[in-house]
Design a protein around this motif. Structure first.
Motif, PDB file in Angstrom:
ATOM      1  N   ASP A  79       0.811  -1.220   0.000  1.00  0.00           N
ATOM      2  CA  ASP A  79       0.000   0.000   0.000  1.00  0.00           C
ATOM      3  C   ASP A  79       0.841   1.266   0.000  1.00  0.00           C
ATOM      4  O   ASP A  79       0.375   2.337   0.365  1.00  0.00           O
ATOM      5  CB  ASP A  79      -0.945   0.002   1.195  1.00  0.00           C
ATOM      6  CG  ASP A  79      -0.215  -0.007   2.536  1.00  0.00           C
ATOM      7  OD1 ASP A  79       1.035   0.019   2.539  1.00  0.00           O
ATOM      8  OD2 ASP A  79      -0.892  -0.030   3.577  1.00  0.00           O
ATOM      9  N   ASN A 202      -0.270  -0.809  -4.684  1.00  0.00           N
ATOM     10  CA  ASN A 202      -1.156   0.325  -4.920  1.00  0.00           C
ATOM     11  C   ASN A 202      -0.468   1.558  -4.351  1.00  0.00           C
ATOM     12  O   ASN A 202      -0.397   1.754  -3.140  1.00  0.00           O
ATOM     13  CB  ASN A 202      -2.513   0.100  -4.236  1.00  0.00           C
ATOM     14  CG  ASN A 202      -3.482   1.250  -4.454  1.00  0.00           C
ATOM     15  OD1 ASN A 202      -3.092   2.393  -4.613  1.00  0.00           O
ATOM     16  ND2 ASN A 202      -4.770   0.934  -4.440  1.00  0.00           N
ATOM     17  N   MET A 349      -6.447  -2.446  -6.374  1.00  0.00           N
ATOM     18  CA  MET A 349      -5.033  -2.108  -6.485  1.00  0.00           C
ATOM     19  C   MET A 349      -4.719  -1.013  -7.507  1.00  0.00           C
ATOM     20  O   MET A 349      -3.577  -0.616  -7.653  1.00  0.00           O
ATOM     21  CB  MET A 349      -4.225  -3.369  -6.827  1.00  0.00           C
ATOM     22  CG  MET A 349      -4.358  -4.492  -5.809  1.00  0.00           C
ATOM     23  SD  MET A 349      -4.008  -3.990  -4.098  1.00  0.00           S
ATOM     24  CE  MET A 349      -2.260  -3.583  -4.202  1.00  0.00           C
ATOM     25  N   GLN A 363     -10.312   2.142  -0.661  1.00  0.00           N
ATOM     26  CA  GLN A 363      -9.154   1.276  -0.917  1.00  0.00           C
ATOM     27  C   GLN A 363      -8.281   1.167   0.328  1.00  0.00           C
ATOM     28  O   GLN A 363      -7.847   0.059   0.707  1.00  0.00           O
ATOM     29  CB  GLN A 363      -8.329   1.818  -2.085  1.00  0.00           C
ATOM     30  CG  GLN A 363      -8.973   1.658  -3.437  1.00  0.00           C
ATOM     31  CD  GLN A 363      -8.069   2.152  -4.554  1.00  0.00           C
ATOM     32  OE1 GLN A 363      -7.285   3.098  -4.373  1.00  0.00           O
ATOM     33  NE2 GLN A 363      -8.158   1.524  -5.714  1.00  0.00           N
ATOM     34  N   VAL A 364      -8.025   2.288   0.958  1.00  0.00           N
ATOM     35  CA  VAL A 364      -7.197   2.286   2.171  1.00  0.00           C
ATOM     36  C   VAL A 364      -7.848   1.442   3.254  1.00  0.00           C
ATOM     37  O   VAL A 364      -7.191   0.633   3.921  1.00  0.00           O
ATOM     38  CB  VAL A 364      -6.973   3.731   2.668  1.00  0.00           C
ATOM     39  CG1 VAL A 364      -6.298   3.728   4.038  1.00  0.00           C
ATOM     40  CG2 VAL A 364      -6.149   4.526   1.662  1.00  0.00           C
ATOM     41  N   LEU A 367      -7.592  -2.371   2.336  1.00  0.00           N
ATOM     42  CA  LEU A 367      -6.251  -2.905   2.553  1.00  0.00           C
ATOM     43  C   LEU A 367      -5.950  -3.021   4.043  1.00  0.00           C
ATOM     44  O   LEU A 367      -5.320  -3.989   4.491  1.00  0.00           O
ATOM     45  CB  LEU A 367      -5.214  -2.020   1.852  1.00  0.00           C
ATOM     46  CG  LEU A 367      -5.171  -2.149   0.322  1.00  0.00           C
ATOM     47  CD1 LEU A 367      -4.385  -1.010  -0.293  1.00  0.00           C
ATOM     48  CD2 LEU A 367      -4.577  -3.498  -0.091  1.00  0.00           C
ATOM     49  N   ASP A 368      -6.402  -2.045   4.808  1.00  0.00           N
ATOM     50  CA  ASP A 368      -6.192  -2.112   6.248  1.00  0.00           C
ATOM     51  C   ASP A 368      -6.958  -3.288   6.857  1.00  0.00           C
ATOM     52  O   ASP A 368      -6.452  -3.998   7.732  1.00  0.00           O
ATOM     53  CB  ASP A 368      -6.629  -0.798   6.899  1.00  0.00           C
ATOM     54  CG  ASP A 368      -6.158  -0.690   8.340  1.00  0.00           C
ATOM     55  OD1 ASP A 368      -4.970  -0.975   8.598  1.00  0.00           O
ATOM     56  OD2 ASP A 368      -6.971  -0.338   9.207  1.00  0.00           O
TER      57      ASP A 368
END
Length: 389
Positions: A79, A202, A349, A363-364, A367-368
């Motif tokens: 990330d 990403n 991504m 997205q953040v 991914l978290d």
């Protein structure tokens, strides 16, 4: 010429199907419009699911794959600041194998004479006839002479631009398509990979992928607008961009070298249904395209071939029509799941031009969540390693 199955296309799908049918005593012939050298010169995927590996094992053509393939127990999502490792071996009990599609095609190609698989290369003007009935045939031209192949079934393994799908009437077929606003600029170089497993990144500047073909040959990608030109990306500029997008941890281990090949591939999600019309069965890219983000293209073709070989063998050995009748629905069930995974990973991504702050925040957050959720990682691992056939 008469045969039981005429296979259009001598890429990995067509050759794999041909070998599987010959191993079961089913007569077949493969037609390919290009030369063997051209087929082997196509640079393609390199991550094999268990279905693809198991079919090579079943044929006894896996010696080089076992000796040179790289088993991978996981892969990474990046990330911009960290690597999120997806431990597919621990989560699923399985692994994938990195082995170039070119090498797999070579293994299938080299065995064709010994296994009695007839492949006709440089077959021009391949045309399918009467596919809706029980007596289809194919015409082609070679060395200026027209030839005809009569068969009970035709298997279209000739890719997205081949003639097989076009033989299905428009009134019968339906297309589902999503084109993406970017392509992947790839570089192939004889340098060791920066990580022993793949990294999907990403970054605020865009997507990047660190992959490999062997311990001494690396394959890297970045996403670029569809209007971009390869000529605008000399090697040094591309290496610089990769180092930024992959993040400091991966960048510290990048070995630079001259490119063996550079190209830009557009991304597309595409499904054609049904995958069977009369005596024509479609396999692989002839019926569907997935963005390469999920490493599904070759493996999805392999699962199509598995279903097609099973159906055709049952028909000729036991007069079983049921598997033929069910082929399209059976194959499409797995196709759509692979399309879903490839689309979702692509969406996660990549930065889409129309996205704003909300989409980026999603997205953040995703991914978290993946970084701390075993359930999320298990779902990704199950799809990445390949769903059951």
């Amino acid at each position: 010429m008469k045969t039981q199955v005429c296979i259009i296309g001598a890429g990995p799908a067509g050759l794999l199907l041909g070998h599987l049918l010959r191993a079961e005593g089913v007569d077949c012939v493969v037609l390919e419009r290009k030369s063997p050298d051209y087929v082997l010169g196509r640079i393609r995927a390199g991550v094999l699911e268990q279905i693809t590996v198991s079919l090579m094992e079943r044929l006894g053509l896996d010696a080089r794959l076992k000796a040179e393939g790289l088993p991978h127990d996981g892969f990474n999502l990046a990330d911009g600041e960290r690597l999120i490792r997806i431990d597919i071996a621990e989560l699923t009990g399985k692994h994938v194998v990195v082995y170039g599609q070119t090498e797999l095609t070579r293994d299938l190609m080299d065995a064709r004479e010994e296994r009695g698989l007839q492949v006709i290369y440089d077959a021009d003007d391949v045309t399918l006839h009467d596919v809706a009935g029980d007596a289809p045939f194919v015409t082609y031209t070679k060395d200026g002479t027209e030839h005809r192949v009569d068969a009970r079934f035709i298997a279209g393994c000739d890719g997205f631009h081949g003639p097989s799908r076009k033989a299905v009437p428009a009134s019968v077929g339906q297309e589902y398509e999503r084109e993406y606003p970017f392509g992947w600029l790839g570089i192939l170089a004889d340098v060791p990979p920066c990580n022993h497993e793949l990294i999907y990144a990403n970054h605020e500047r865009g997507f990047a992928l660190a992959s490999m073909r062997s311990e001494t040959r690396s394959r890297y990608y970045i996403d670029v607008p569809l209007t971009e030109k390869v000529e605008n990306w000399p090697d040094e500029r591309l290496w610089d961009e990769l180092a930024i997008r992959l993040g400091p941890q991966a960048a510290a281990h990048i070995t630079r070298g001259p490119s063996l090949e550079k190209s830009i591939a557009p991304l597309r999600s595409y499904v054609f249904a049904p995958m069977r019309h009369g005596s024509l069965l479609l396999c692989g890219d002839a019926a569907h395209i997935v963005p390469p983000t999920g490493a599904k293209g070759l493996n999805l073709a392999a699962s199509d071939v598995f279903y097609a070989a099973r159906a055709l063998t049952g028909f000729f050995r036991a007069n079983d029509n049921d598997a033929i009748a069910a082929y399209s629905d059976t194959a499409l069930s797995r196709v759509w799941k692979a399309e879903r995974f490839s689309w979702s990973l692509t969406r996660l991504m990549h930065r889409f031009p129309q996205d704003g702050s909300f989409e980026r925040a999603m997205q953040v957050a995703e991914l978290d969540y993946i970084s701390t959720s075993r359930a999320a990682q298990t779902s990704i691992a199950e799809n990445y390693v390949g769903l059951p056939v």
